[in-house]
Write a protein that holds these residues in place. Structure first.
Motif, PDB file in Angstrom:
ATOM      1  N   HIS A  97       0.768  -1.150  -0.041  1.00 26.86           N
ATOM      2  CA  HIS A  97       0.081  -0.127  -0.148  1.00 26.86           C
ATOM      3  C   HIS A  97       0.904   1.320  -0.074  1.00 26.86           C
ATOM      4  CE1 HIS A  97      -3.266   2.898   0.787  1.00 26.86           C
ATOM      5  NE2 HIS A  97      -2.629   3.023   2.026  1.00 26.86           N
ATOM      6  N   LYS A  98       0.852   1.997  -1.332  1.00 24.84           N
ATOM      7  CA  LYS A  98       1.632   3.111  -1.331  1.00 24.84           C
ATOM      8  C   LYS A  98       3.160   3.017  -0.850  1.00 24.84           C
ATOM      9  CE  LYS A  98      -2.396   6.087  -1.378  1.00 24.84           C
ATOM     10  NZ  LYS A  98      -3.053   7.562  -0.526  1.00 24.84           N
ATOM     11  N   TYR A  99       3.451   3.412   0.354  1.00 32.79           N
ATOM     12  CA  TYR A  99       4.808   3.651   0.752  1.00 32.79           C
ATOM     13  C   TYR A  99       5.446   2.242   1.453  1.00 32.79           C
ATOM     14  CZ  TYR A  99       2.257   5.188   4.952  1.00 32.79           C
ATOM     15  OH  TYR A  99       1.473   5.251   5.783  1.00 32.79           O
ATOM     16  N   TRP A 100       4.755   1.163   1.607  1.00 34.62           N
ATOM     17  CA  TRP A 100       5.141   0.037   2.090  1.00 34.62           C
ATOM     18  C   TRP A 100       4.885  -1.200   1.195  1.00 34.62           C
ATOM     19  CZ3 TRP A 100       2.133  -4.224   3.095  1.00 34.62           C
ATOM     20  CH2 TRP A 100       0.762  -3.763   3.304  1.00 34.62           C
ATOM     21  N   ASN A 101       5.597  -2.304   1.173  1.00 32.73           N
ATOM     22  CA  ASN A 101       5.540  -3.262   0.237  1.00 32.73           C
ATOM     23  C   ASN A 101       6.251  -4.688   1.004  1.00 32.73           C
ATOM     24  OD1 ASN A 101       4.538  -3.744  -2.692  1.00 32.73           O
ATOM     25  ND2 ASN A 101       6.074  -5.032  -2.543  1.00 32.73           N
ATOM     26  N   PHE A 102       5.258  -5.732   0.703  1.00 35.09           N
ATOM     27  CA  PHE A 102       5.826  -7.011   1.148  1.00 35.09           C
ATOM     28  C   PHE A 102       6.066  -8.063   0.012  1.00 35.09           C
ATOM     29  CE2 PHE A 102       5.020 -11.281   2.770  1.00 35.09           C
ATOM     30  CZ  PHE A 102       5.850 -11.247   3.906  1.00 35.09           C
ATOM     31  N   ASP A 103       6.822  -8.775   0.138  1.00 35.16           N
ATOM     32  CA  ASP A 103       7.263  -9.783  -1.016  1.00 35.16           C
ATOM     33  C   ASP A 103       7.817 -10.944  -0.290  1.00 35.16           C
ATOM     34  OD1 ASP A 103       7.934 -11.006  -3.294  1.00 35.16           O
ATOM     35  OD2 ASP A 103       9.771  -9.896  -3.832  1.00 35.16           O
ATOM     36  N   PHE A 104       7.432 -12.182  -0.617  1.00 34.57           N
ATOM     37  CA  PHE A 104       7.706 -13.463  -0.312  1.00 34.57           C
ATOM     38  C   PHE A 104       7.851 -14.361  -1.420  1.00 34.57           C
ATOM     39  CE2 PHE A 104       6.688 -17.744   1.211  1.00 34.57           C
ATOM     40  CZ  PHE A 104       7.379 -18.009   2.008  1.00 34.57           C
ATOM     41  N   GLY A 105       8.984 -15.112  -1.408  1.00 39.14           N
ATOM     42  CA  GLY A 105       9.403 -15.836  -2.467  1.00 39.14           C
ATOM     43  C   GLY A 105      10.509 -16.795  -2.330  1.00 39.14           C
ATOM     44  N   ARG A 148      12.649 -16.164   0.780  1.00 40.64           N
ATOM     45  CA  ARG A 148      13.012 -14.603   1.399  1.00 40.64           C
ATOM     46  C   ARG A 148      11.718 -14.001   1.436  1.00 40.64           C
ATOM     47  NH1 ARG A 148      17.439 -10.220  -0.527  1.00 40.64           N
ATOM     48  NH2 ARG A 148      18.611 -11.412   0.928  1.00 40.64           N
ATOM     49  N   ALA A 149      11.528 -13.291   2.772  1.00 41.72           N
ATOM     50  CA  ALA A 149      10.488 -12.327   2.961  1.00 41.72           C
ATOM     51  C   ALA A 149      11.205 -10.983   3.038  1.00 41.72           C
ATOM     52  CB  ALA A 149      10.170 -12.939   4.261  1.00 41.72           C
ATOM     53  N   TYR A 186      13.955  11.032  -1.249  1.00 41.93           N
ATOM     54  CA  TYR A 186      13.147  10.316  -0.584  1.00 41.93           C
ATOM     55  C   TYR A 186      14.147   9.081  -0.015  1.00 41.93           C
ATOM     56  CZ  TYR A 186       9.450  12.474  -3.068  1.00 41.93           C
ATOM     57  OH  TYR A 186       8.421  13.419  -3.705  1.00 41.93           O
ATOM     58  N   VAL A 187      13.743   8.622   1.004  1.00 43.73           N
ATOM     59  CA  VAL A 187      14.413   7.652   1.633  1.00 43.73           C
ATOM     60  C   VAL A 187      13.602   6.456   2.049  1.00 43.73           C
ATOM     61  CG1 VAL A 187      16.180   9.213   2.670  1.00 43.73           C
ATOM     62  CG2 VAL A 187      14.329   8.645   3.971  1.00 43.73           C
ATOM     63  N   GLY A 188      14.364   5.355   2.014  1.00 43.67           N
ATOM     64  CA  GLY A 188      13.487   3.849   2.495  1.00 43.67           C
ATOM     65  C   GLY A 188      14.560   3.146   2.792  1.00 43.67           C
ATOM     66  N   ALA A 189      13.787   1.848   3.469  1.00 43.87           N
ATOM     67  CA  ALA A 189      14.802   0.682   4.112  1.00 43.87           C
ATOM     68  C   ALA A 189      14.002  -0.393   3.904  1.00 43.87           C
ATOM     69  CB  ALA A 189      15.044   0.961   5.426  1.00 43.87           C
ATOM     70  N   ASN A 190      14.582  -1.634   4.191  1.00 39.09           N
ATOM     71  CA  ASN A 190      14.071  -2.765   4.027  1.00 39.09           C
ATOM     72  C   ASN A 190      14.715  -3.907   4.851  1.00 39.09           C
ATOM     73  OD1 ASN A 190      16.307  -2.719   1.406  1.00 39.09           O
ATOM     74  ND2 ASN A 190      15.793  -5.001   2.060  1.00 39.09           N
ATOM     75  N   ILE A 191      14.073  -4.709   5.288  1.00 40.79           N
ATOM     76  CA  ILE A 191      14.551  -5.729   6.216  1.00 40.79           C
ATOM     77  C   ILE A 191      14.144  -7.397   5.546  1.00 40.79           C
ATOM     78  CG2 ILE A 191      12.378  -6.050   7.669  1.00 40.79           C
ATOM     79  CD1 ILE A 191      14.235  -6.869   9.950  1.00 40.79           C
ATOM     80  N   ASN A 192      15.146  -8.079   5.456  1.00 37.56           N
ATOM     81  CA  ASN A 192      14.860  -9.416   4.679  1.00 37.56           C
ATOM     82  C   ASN A 192      15.110 -10.418   5.849  1.00 37.56           C
ATOM     83  OD1 ASN A 192      15.276  -8.114   2.247  1.00 37.56           O
ATOM     84  ND2 ASN A 192      17.473  -7.796   2.574  1.00 37.56           N
ATOM     85  N   LEU A 193      14.380 -11.455   5.590  1.00 37.05           N
ATOM     86  CA  LEU A 193      14.259 -12.695   6.209  1.00 37.05           C
ATOM     87  C   LEU A 193      14.656 -13.923   5.450  1.00 37.05           C
ATOM     88  CD1 LEU A 193      11.512 -12.237   9.170  1.00 37.05           C
ATOM     89  CD2 LEU A 193      14.173 -11.837   9.472  1.00 37.05           C
ATOM     90  N   ASP A 194      15.782 -14.558   5.444  1.00 44.45           N
ATOM     91  CA  ASP A 194      15.912 -15.566   4.421  1.00 44.45           C
ATOM     92  C   ASP A 194      15.832 -16.934   5.285  1.00 44.45           C
ATOM     93  OD1 ASP A 194      16.490 -13.766   2.323  1.00 44.45           O
ATOM     94  OD2 ASP A 194      18.467 -13.500   3.017  1.00 44.45           O
ATOM     95  N   TYR A 195      15.573 -17.794   4.858  1.00 43.73           N
ATOM     96  CA  TYR A 195      15.303 -19.206   5.171  1.00 43.73           C
ATOM     97  C   TYR A 195      16.041 -20.052   4.500  1.00 43.73           C
ATOM     98  CZ  TYR A 195      14.027 -23.679   7.772  1.00 43.73           C
ATOM     99  OH  TYR A 195      14.029 -24.867   8.321  1.00 43.73           O
TER     100      TYR A 195
END
Length: 408
Positions: A97-105, A148-149, A186-195
């Motif tokens: 939604h607009k300024y956030w996003n979630f991706d799992f694959g 990865r999420a 504009y600034v952004g950040a992300n966190i990844n969780l890898d299994y």
């Protein structure tokens, strides 16, 4: 065979539709001014790349039945080791939604040495008598996969250098300094969780053989690791940051990601395989038998931890709108789990709902990427084709990508 190859290429290009005009999709700061929400249709988002070290698409024609190899074709086959590498990426969930996003694959990677060029030379030109041969075919080959999420977040408001106290004094009269002070960031950040999921490798491999005056022999050894039913994965985090700055009719992008990224594969199966054969031709006793021994050690050797470590990935570049609906870009990327690294240059043009995008890049070898697509207010279809090492029939590898998303 030739018709099949040509037909495959034509079908690939006819499906090369890509609707996303973002040259920097990996940068989380891109979502800061995104005016919509989106969700990708499950199982429609993927990227697949496969490459080899010696054979072009056109070279496949030499393997037709009853075809006799020419000298130039023989030189192609024997020029280098035959290495196959690939990567795949599948998104199962992708929404935001607009300024956030979630991706799992799911992601997988492989680099496999299939054949040492010494063997190709032996098959085509034959071997010498009374000469020992040695090689290490397969050594260093590795295949692994992981889930990865990723959660991206971008600050929804534009910032500026002028917000930093003392960086650009208000009494500075230079127009250039004033422009930098008021530039929108504009600034952004992300966190990844890898299994970590599946892993296999050949850490050591050796082959020794020869046809001597008095004997024939070969000795094959391999040390390997692989995932089995007793192996388990581990969840590991990493994170990244991105920035996007508007410069006249374009944007500057910078991102660092995969900080502290590593995969941990636990309790792998592994061991040694050792086979030895010798036939001494000096003995003609009817009771003489060739010596053949095989030793394989498997589950008795377990590997407690296998780490796959990654350096932080870096992406820097800019895009610029030079004419109405005509955009150009330049980019540098260094990412150990990306297939398109190095420097690249591209251009994109949009005619109504049909965009066209082309990129040429160079890492260890050149690659050509073609994208086009369908863009509507509520729906986008994205897909593309990439040729590695050469263009169309002269390529040694092929990449395909696609996705469909709904905007609301």
């Amino acid at each position: 065979m030739k018709k099949i190859v040509i037909t495959t290429i034509v079908l690939t290009l006819s499906l090369a539709l890509f609707g996303n005009y973002d040259f920097f999709p990996e940068n989380p700061a891109n979502n800061a001014d995104r005016p919509y929400s989106q969700i990708h249709i499950p199982f429609t988002t993927y990227e697949m790349n496969v490459n080899n070290s010696i054979l072009r698409f056109d070279d496949m024609l030499m393997f037709q039945t009853e075809h006799q190899l020419t000298n130039s074709e023989k030189s192609v086959i024997t020029a280098d080791d035959f290495i196959l590498d690939f990567n795949t990426s599948y998104d199962l969930l992708n929404f935001g939604h607009k300024y956030w996003n979630f991706d799992f694959g799911f992601k997988s990677f492989g680099n496999i040495e299939i054949l040492d060029k010494m063997y190709s030379n032996l098959v085509i030109y034959g071997n010498d008598t009374n000469r020992p041969y040695e090689s290490n075919t397969g050594e260093g080959s590795e295949v692994f996969s992981f889930w990865r999420a990723t959660l991206d977040y971008a600050y929804p408001k534009g910032l500026s250098f002028g917000m930093i106290p003392g960086l650009f004094p208000e009494n500075e009269s230079s127009s250039f300094v004033e422009y930098l002070r008021d530039m929108t960031l504009y600034v952004g950040a992300n966190i990844n969780l890898d299994y970590s999921m599946m892993y296999a490798s050949i850490d050591e491999s050796s082959q020794e053989f020869g046809s001597m005056d008095d004997s024939l022999y070969y000795h094959y050894k391999a040390h390997f690791k692989y995932s089995d039913e007793g192996s388990v994965g581990r969840l590991t985090p990493s994170f990244g940051f991105g920035v996007k700055a508007r410069i006249f009719n374009g944007n500057f992008y910078a991102k660092i990601d995969d900080i502290f990224m590593q995969l941990n594969y636990k309790n792998l199966a592994g061991g040694w395989y050792d086979k030895y054969y010798r036939n001494d031709l000096l003995y003609f006793d009817e009771d003489y038998e060739a010596i053949e021994e095989t030793f394989a050690e498997d589950d008795s050797t377990r590997v407690k931890n296998r780490y796959v470590k990654f350096s932080p990935s870096v992406s820097v570049g800019m895009d610029y709108m030079i004419l109405k609906d005509l955009q150009i870009m330049a980019k540098y990327i260094n990412n150990q789990h990306s297939y398109k690294n190095g420097f690249s240059f591209g251009a994109g043009y949009q005619w109504r709902w049909l965009p066209v995008q082309a990129v040429i890049g160079y890492d260890e070898n050149i690659y050509y990427e073609f994208k086009s697509g369908l863009i509507f207010d509520r729906f986008e279809w994205e897909t593309g084709a990439t040729f590695y090492h050469g263009f169309f029939r002269y390529g040694k590898g092929l990449g395909l990508s696609s996705s469909m998303k709904i905007k609301f």
